[in-house]
Design a protein around this motif. Structure first.
Motif, PDB file in Angstrom:
ATOM      1  N   ASP A 252       0.857  -1.195   0.000  1.00 53.90           N
ATOM      2  CA  ASP A 252       0.000   0.000   0.000  1.00 53.90           C
ATOM      3  C   ASP A 252       0.889   1.240   0.000  1.00 53.90           C
ATOM      4  O   ASP A 252       1.649   1.472   0.937  1.00 53.90           O
ATOM      5  N   ILE A 253       0.813   2.006  -1.077  1.00 55.43           N
ATOM      6  CA  ILE A 253       1.575   3.266  -1.178  1.00 55.43           C
ATOM      7  C   ILE A 253       0.621   4.412  -0.879  1.00 55.43           C
ATOM      8  O   ILE A 253      -0.234   4.756  -1.694  1.00 55.43           O
ATOM      9  N   PRO A 254       0.718   5.016   0.311  1.00 54.43           N
ATOM     10  CA  PRO A 254      -0.192   6.106   0.668  1.00 54.43           C
ATOM     11  C   PRO A 254       0.001   7.326  -0.232  1.00 54.43           C
ATOM     12  O   PRO A 254       1.096   7.551  -0.769  1.00 54.43           O
TER      13      PRO A 254
ATOM     14  N   SER B  75      10.491   6.991   1.052  1.00 59.90           N
ATOM     15  CA  SER B  75       9.608   6.134   1.859  1.00 59.90           C
ATOM     16  C   SER B  75       9.048   4.985   1.023  1.00 59.90           C
ATOM     17  O   SER B  75       8.859   3.874   1.523  1.00 59.90           O
ATOM     18  N   ILE B  76       8.806   5.232  -0.277  1.00 63.71           N
ATOM     19  CA  ILE B  76       8.334   4.172  -1.174  1.00 63.71           C
ATOM     20  C   ILE B  76       9.429   3.122  -1.336  1.00 63.71           C
ATOM     21  O   ILE B  76       9.171   1.916  -1.235  1.00 63.71           O
ATOM     22  N   ALA B  77      10.662   3.572  -1.551  1.00 63.31           N
ATOM     23  CA  ALA B  77      11.783   2.645  -1.717  1.00 63.31           C
ATOM     24  C   ALA B  77      11.979   1.805  -0.461  1.00 63.31           C
ATOM     25  O   ALA B  77      12.221   0.592  -0.533  1.00 63.31           O
ATOM     26  N   LYS B  78      11.869   2.447   0.696  1.00 69.52           N
ATOM     27  CA  LYS B  78      12.025   1.733   1.965  1.00 69.52           C
ATOM     28  C   LYS B  78      10.954   0.666   2.121  1.00 69.52           C
ATOM     29  O   LYS B  78      11.234  -0.472   2.530  1.00 69.52           O
TER      30      LYS B  78
ATOM     31  N   GLU C   9      11.601  -2.338  -0.181  1.00 69.88           N
ATOM     32  CA  GLU C   9      12.655  -3.217   0.323  1.00 69.88           C
ATOM     33  C   GLU C   9      12.156  -4.041   1.503  1.00 69.88           C
ATOM     34  O   GLU C   9      12.426  -5.248   1.603  1.00 69.88           O
ATOM     35  N   GLU C  10      11.425  -3.396   2.411  1.00 67.79           N
ATOM     36  CA  GLU C  10      10.905  -4.097   3.586  1.00 67.79           C
ATOM     37  C   GLU C  10       9.968  -5.232   3.210  1.00 67.79           C
ATOM     38  O   GLU C  10       9.895  -6.251   3.907  1.00 67.79           O
ATOM     39  N   ASN C  11       9.265  -5.076   2.085  1.00 63.18           N
ATOM     40  CA  ASN C  11       8.311  -6.105   1.645  1.00 63.18           C
ATOM     41  C   ASN C  11       8.941  -7.117   0.681  1.00 63.18           C
ATOM     42  O   ASN C  11       8.244  -7.976   0.148  1.00 63.18           O
ATOM     43  N   GLY C  12      10.235  -6.984   0.449  1.00 62.80           N
ATOM     44  CA  GLY C  12      10.916  -7.958  -0.392  1.00 62.80           C
ATOM     45  C   GLY C  12      10.653  -7.820  -1.873  1.00 62.80           C
ATOM     46  O   GLY C  12      10.787  -8.782  -2.633  1.00 62.80           O
TER      47      GLY C  12
ATOM     48  N   ARG D  84      16.582   4.184  -5.381  1.00 61.40           N
ATOM     49  CA  ARG D  84      16.440   5.640  -5.410  1.00 61.40           C
ATOM     50  C   ARG D  84      17.416   6.262  -6.404  1.00 61.40           C
ATOM     51  O   ARG D  84      17.073   7.194  -7.133  1.00 61.40           O
ATOM     52  N   LEU D  85      18.645   5.758  -6.430  1.00 66.90           N
ATOM     53  CA  LEU D  85      19.638   6.269  -7.379  1.00 66.90           C
ATOM     54  C   LEU D  85      19.189   6.021  -8.815  1.00 66.90           C
ATOM     55  O   LEU D  85      19.306   6.898  -9.683  1.00 66.90           O
TER      56      LEU D  85
END
Length: 371
Positions: free
Chosen positions: A68-70, A77-80, A83-86, A95-96
């Motif tokens: 879910d991308i608010p 925050s999207i990149a994080k 990554e957290e969700n694999g 991001r780069l």
């Protein structure tokens, strides 16, 4: 006999020195080759790591991962979250990659990803989402504002406290993370002489917020992303000026505080460059006010004596850091100043600016227009 012995010893000395020089050359060549090999190895490892990070997490997996991308989420925050969700391997590489591809306008929504998706496919999906609601808050930050003034604006229009905002922008651990994540930032902002490390780096723009309670961290990240969006396309031109990003942003903040039109900005930037080349103090009043830490309608002679790395009446360089945020026009003026012979300028009470090439001309203008 003694002469022959001396000649023999001299020849032996020369031979020994020659052998020593040869040994030194071998050592130097060995060290240089080792460094080259080490650098090549490091570059190779970095290349392989980045290449690997852009590959799917698991090419053979069709497992569905809902993310879910608010609305109003920052790129970081999207990149994080990915990554957290694999969904991706490394948020920094992601991001780069998006920066290099100039892709940042991601849309909100609930997405279904799989570990077999490539970074390019993930980005394409994020670009096709739909924004489904109006912003809860819309906050405009004008140009030429300090962090303290911005904190006041946010505290009046968002459910955050000015004190919390000011504490966060000075939190060392948070600043270290930001320096790591945002290439527009450098260790220069941690100079202990700088009053506010992020001063000048939070871009002036209108920001929409879709959350009831946006965090201070998310606000700062949004503003830094906007700064990067504006500044990074000029990186080559900044380097051509033999200046760092920090110096250019500092310079642009001075131009922003002294000028109101595009032409004024370019001319004033030209005057500042002329003075710096001659090691003349910039003598710009806004730096004195920033050094004093308060607003005054008129700068007095005693104010000019304030001891501060920001006071350009007492130093003959740029201030230690920016004194406010800036507009893109001020940035452009800093990078592409107008070529001029002017060394001085002054404002009259109506905001008009008068320029002079010599101090005598400047004194005449001052007598004529300053009351």
């Amino acid at each position: 006999m003694s002469k022959r012995n001396n000649n023999s010893k001299y020849r032996e000395h020369l031979i020994a020195r020659g052998k020593e020089a040869k040994t030194v050359r071998k050592i130097v060549i060995t060290i240089i080759l080792s460094l080259i090999l080490l650098m090549a190895f490091s570059v190779g490892l970095s290349y392989m790591y980045i290449k690997s990070s852009l590959q799917p997490v698991n090419p053979n997996s069709d497992k569905e991962i809902k993310v879910d991308i608010p609305i109003g989420s920052s790129s970081s925050s999207i990149a994080k979250k990915l990554e957290e969700n694999g969904v991706i391997k490394d948020q920094r590489v992601f991001r780069l990659y998006t920066k290099l591809k100039n892709t940042s306008e991601f849309q909100a929504g609930v997405y279904t990803f799989t570990p077999s998706m490539s970074v390019a496919e993930i980005i394409q999906s994020l670009k096709l989402g739909r924004v489904v609601s109006e912003p809860i808050y819309r906050v405009t930050i004008p140009e030429g504002k300090t962090i303290e003034e911005m904190a006041e604006i946010f505290s009046e229009q968002l459910p955050i406290k000015k004190k919390d905002f000011l504490e966060k922008v000075n939190e060392i651990d948070f600043l270290e993370e930001l320096i790591h994540d945002y290439s527009v930032l450098s260790k220069e902002i941690l100079n202990p002489k700088i009053r506010m490390p992020l001063e000048g780096y939070l871009f002036a723009a209108t920001y929409d917020f879709y959350e009831e309670n946006p965090t201070v961290e998310s606000i700062i990240e949004r503003m830094l992303e906007k700064t990067e969006e504006v500044v990074l396309p000029y990186r080559d031109e900044i380097e051509a000026q033999n200046m760092t990003v920090h110096q250019v942003i500092t310079f642009a903040s001075l131009v922003e505080k002294e000028a109101s039109t595009e032409e004024q900005r370019k001319t004033i930037a030209g005057v500042f460059f002329n003075r710096l080349k001659k090691n003349m103090p910039l003598q710009t009043d806004p730096t004195v006010l920033y050094a004093l830490g308060k607003h005054k309608e008129k700068v007095l002679l005693k104010d000019l004596e304030v001891e501060s790395p920001y006071n350009t009446y007492r130093i003959d360089t740029l201030p230690v850091g920016p004194i406010a945020n800036f507009s893109e026009n001020s940035l452009k003026a800093t990078i592409q100043p107008k070529e001029t012979k002017y060394m001085y300028f002054l404002h009259d009470e109506e905001g008009n600016i008068y320029y002079a090439e010599t101090h005598d001309e400047h004194k005449k203008l001052k007598k004529q227009y300053i009351k």
